[in-house]
Write an enzyme that holds these catalytic residues in place. Sequence first.
Site, PDB file in Angstrom:
ATOM      1  CE  LYS A 196      -1.906   3.079   2.545  1.00  0.00           C
ATOM      2  NZ  LYS A 196      -2.035   4.272   1.706  1.00  0.00           N
ATOM      3  CD  GLU A 270      13.480   1.386   9.473  1.00  0.00           C
ATOM      4  OE1 GLU A 270      13.927   2.397  10.055  1.00  0.00           O
ATOM      5  OE2 GLU A 270      14.063   0.296   9.473  1.00  0.00           O
ATOM      6  CB  CYS A 304      13.326   9.425   7.751  1.00  0.00           C
ATOM      7  SG  CYS A 304      14.274   8.187   6.862  1.00  0.00           S
ATOM      8  CD  GLU A 406      10.313  13.547  10.764  1.00  0.00           C
ATOM      9  OE1 GLU A 406       9.161  13.125  10.940  1.00  0.00           O
ATOM     10  OE2 GLU A 406      11.245  12.847  10.342  1.00  0.00           O
TER      11      GLU A 406
HETATM   12  P1  NDP Z   1       2.196   8.674   7.451  1.00  0.00           P
HETATM   13  O1  NDP Z   1       2.579   7.961   8.674  1.00  0.00           O
HETATM   14  O2  NDP Z   1       1.081   9.620   7.511  1.00  0.00           O
HETATM   15  O3  NDP Z   1       1.820   7.645   6.294  1.00  0.00           O
HETATM   16  C1  NDP Z   1       2.645   6.584   5.933  1.00  0.00           C
HETATM   17  C2  NDP Z   1       1.825   5.516   5.259  1.00  0.00           C
HETATM   18  O4  NDP Z   1       0.910   4.953   6.204  1.00  0.00           O
HETATM   19  C3  NDP Z   1       0.964   6.019   4.119  1.00  0.00           C
HETATM   20  O5  NDP Z   1       0.879   5.003   3.140  1.00  0.00           O
HETATM   21  C4  NDP Z   1      -0.376   6.229   4.790  1.00  0.00           C
HETATM   22  O6  NDP Z   1      -1.464   6.234   3.917  1.00  0.00           O
HETATM   23  C5  NDP Z   1      -0.421   5.040   5.707  1.00  0.00           C
HETATM   24  N1  NDP Z   1      -1.313   5.163   6.850  1.00  0.00           N
HETATM   25  C6  NDP Z   1      -1.861   6.284   7.397  1.00  0.00           C
HETATM   26  N2  NDP Z   1      -2.612   5.955   8.473  1.00  0.00           N
HETATM   27  C7  NDP Z   1      -2.532   4.607   8.608  1.00  0.00           C
HETATM   28  C8  NDP Z   1      -3.055   3.679   9.540  1.00  0.00           C
HETATM   29  N3  NDP Z   1      -3.825   4.056  10.574  1.00  0.00           N
HETATM   30  N4  NDP Z   1      -2.755   2.371   9.390  1.00  0.00           N
HETATM   31  C9  NDP Z   1      -1.967   1.951   8.390  1.00  0.00           C
HETATM   32  N5  NDP Z   1      -1.437   2.792   7.460  1.00  0.00           N
HETATM   33  C10 NDP Z   1      -1.699   4.109   7.587  1.00  0.00           C
HETATM   34  O7  NDP Z   1       3.553   9.319   6.941  1.00  0.00           O
HETATM   35  P2  NDP Z   1       3.787  10.234   5.675  1.00  0.00           P
HETATM   36  O8  NDP Z   1       3.365   9.559   4.444  1.00  0.00           O
HETATM   37  O9  NDP Z   1       3.202  11.548   5.969  1.00  0.00           O
HETATM   38  O10 NDP Z   1       5.398  10.263   5.641  1.00  0.00           O
HETATM   39  C11 NDP Z   1       6.172  11.168   6.303  1.00  0.00           C
HETATM   40  C12 NDP Z   1       6.698  10.566   7.588  1.00  0.00           C
HETATM   41  O11 NDP Z   1       7.407   9.352   7.342  1.00  0.00           O
HETATM   42  C13 NDP Z   1       7.695  11.453   8.271  1.00  0.00           C
HETATM   43  O12 NDP Z   1       7.368  11.581   9.621  1.00  0.00           O
HETATM   44  C14 NDP Z   1       9.032  10.739   8.120  1.00  0.00           C
HETATM   45  O13 NDP Z   1       9.977  10.946   9.089  1.00  0.00           O
HETATM   46  C15 NDP Z   1       8.639   9.337   8.065  1.00  0.00           C
HETATM   47  N6  NDP Z   1       9.646   8.602   7.318  1.00  0.00           N
HETATM   48  C16 NDP Z   1      10.474   7.730   7.966  1.00  0.00           C
HETATM   49  C17 NDP Z   1      11.470   7.063   7.298  1.00  0.00           C
HETATM   50  C18 NDP Z   1      12.349   6.065   7.970  1.00  0.00           C
HETATM   51  O14 NDP Z   1      12.987   5.259   7.297  1.00  0.00           O
HETATM   52  N7  NDP Z   1      12.432   6.058   9.276  1.00  0.00           N
HETATM   53  C19 NDP Z   1      11.677   7.264   5.873  1.00  0.00           C
HETATM   54  C20 NDP Z   1      10.749   8.188   5.290  1.00  0.00           C
HETATM   55  C21 NDP Z   1       9.773   8.817   6.004  1.00  0.00           C
HETATM   56  P3  NDP Z   1      -2.032   7.630   3.343  1.00  0.00           P
HETATM   57  O15 NDP Z   1      -0.909   8.291   2.613  1.00  0.00           O
HETATM   58  O16 NDP Z   1      -3.107   7.188   2.446  1.00  0.00           O
HETATM   59  O17 NDP Z   1      -2.485   8.422   4.535  1.00  0.00           O
END
Ligand code: NDP
Length: 501
Positions: A196, A270, A304, A406
Amino acid sequence: MTAATHTARALEARAALSLPYTHVDTLFINGTWTPARGTARNPVADPATGEAWGSVPDGSAEDVDAAVASAQQAFHGQWPRLTPTERAAFLLRIADEVEKRAEELSLTNTRENGSPVSESAGAAANAAGIFRYFASLAGYLEREDVRAFPRGGGESIVRREPVGICALIAPWNFPINLVVIKLAPALLAGCTVVIKPASPTPLSIRIIIDAVAAAGVPAGVVNLVTGSGRLGDALVKHPGVDKVAFTGSTPVGRKIAAACGELLRPVTLELGGKSSAIVLPDADLDAISKVLIRSCMRNTGQTCYISTRILAPASRYSEVVDMVTATVQAGQQGDPLDPNTVFGPCATKAQYRTVLDYVQSAVAEGARATTGGDAASLGGGLEGGYFVKPTVFADVTAPMRISREEIFGPVLGILKYGDIDDAVALANNTEFGLGGLVFGQDQQAALAVADRMDTGSVGINFFASNHAAPFGGRHDSGLGTEYGIEGLNAYLSYKSIHRKR
Ligand code: NDP
């Protein structure tokens, strides 16, 4: 900052693009592009212009059921029963197929999330490198592991079996590689998957699916659903899923961890970060300038692990502020399709608003913007884009919001430290623990400081993640690791068969 230059008006440049996927109504289930059950759709916007240029199905619970059923069926088929070397051959073919699609991957990625093409152009090669690295671990899975009882009299054969059906959930900042770093070890291990992607970036991953299909991976081994976080939640909790691998924000990670805890379902998380770059007193500032953007503001600050807090010794504070300011000012902001662009837009309108809110909070709390500090209006067809001026704040102190939270945008803060103990304490004074950097000419001294940082990865004078070394966060930055043999182990379940000798 140099004035943004555009080789062509942004809208014309975009109209001329020929991308394989724009408006689609299918999901990838059981080896074919299958119409979604419902009619709900999610738009895909170009963050450089605000224009909606694509759309995908907003999948339903029935779509998740179908995708998981397909993965289950494939898991009962030949895939987990192939030898690791046989599966590795598929991974190598996928790598070749991904590389053939490098340009369409790059341009689709850039149109989805505004990553400059100078960044997205490397996505295919990086993804192919990940597939090839995990293919090279087939021998590790095949090596017979027989362990004698320490007191003698018997032995145990240790089997490494695929954990099962994996839900792979990714964010929007690196929509290709943050899926591939899960997909490649899952496939080598013999798992089957449902992917997803994030809602802003649901199209580029389809090109990876095409590469998987072209490589001949059996139907049902890899499935793709698109839709909102609600769909992600349904996937995480689906009774047919055996493991969850997630990259994204800490708040969503906590929800997923809670659900997986209740279900006793293995999970890799992550999450976010707030990493620091410690500039040691002997650091070569010209050398730092050359790696600063890549290490501290990569992908317009939407990475990140980057070190967005720069800790400078009091004795060289103004020199460091001048170097960081001049380096950021020299990076061109503009159309992410322009190969000279260093800073693109924020990936989404929501993220743009969040970043501007942080900028305003920094000013209100007494930080001093040495460059940027505002939204950017670039013209040339980019008026509707989500651009924030690359910003450097001096006089940042530990309690300020921009020092603790962040931001995920093109904003750096520079803090002052007294001695090395003070620097290490400032770096470790965070709820996160993902990345970090030490800049210094004395390698031993830099290594000693790196050893004191409470974080999953640290770079000395540069930062890059290594496919062969574990990458993961401590504390609020996550659970478990990706990359390396440790990353492969996350897709395995162990069985010990004991026998008398
Ligand atoms: P989100 O946590 O909002 O979303 C990540 C994914 O999870 C998306 O596909 C999202 O879908 C989905 N999602 C949202 N809610 C749920 C839920 N309740 N259950 C399961 N899946 C869900 O993050 P962002 O997309 O906004 O990404 C940015 C964040 O990711 C930053 O905080 C960043 O630091 C972190 N990040 C961490 C990395 C690492 O390796 N540690 C690398 C890159 C980013 P949808 O988009 O449809 O809401």
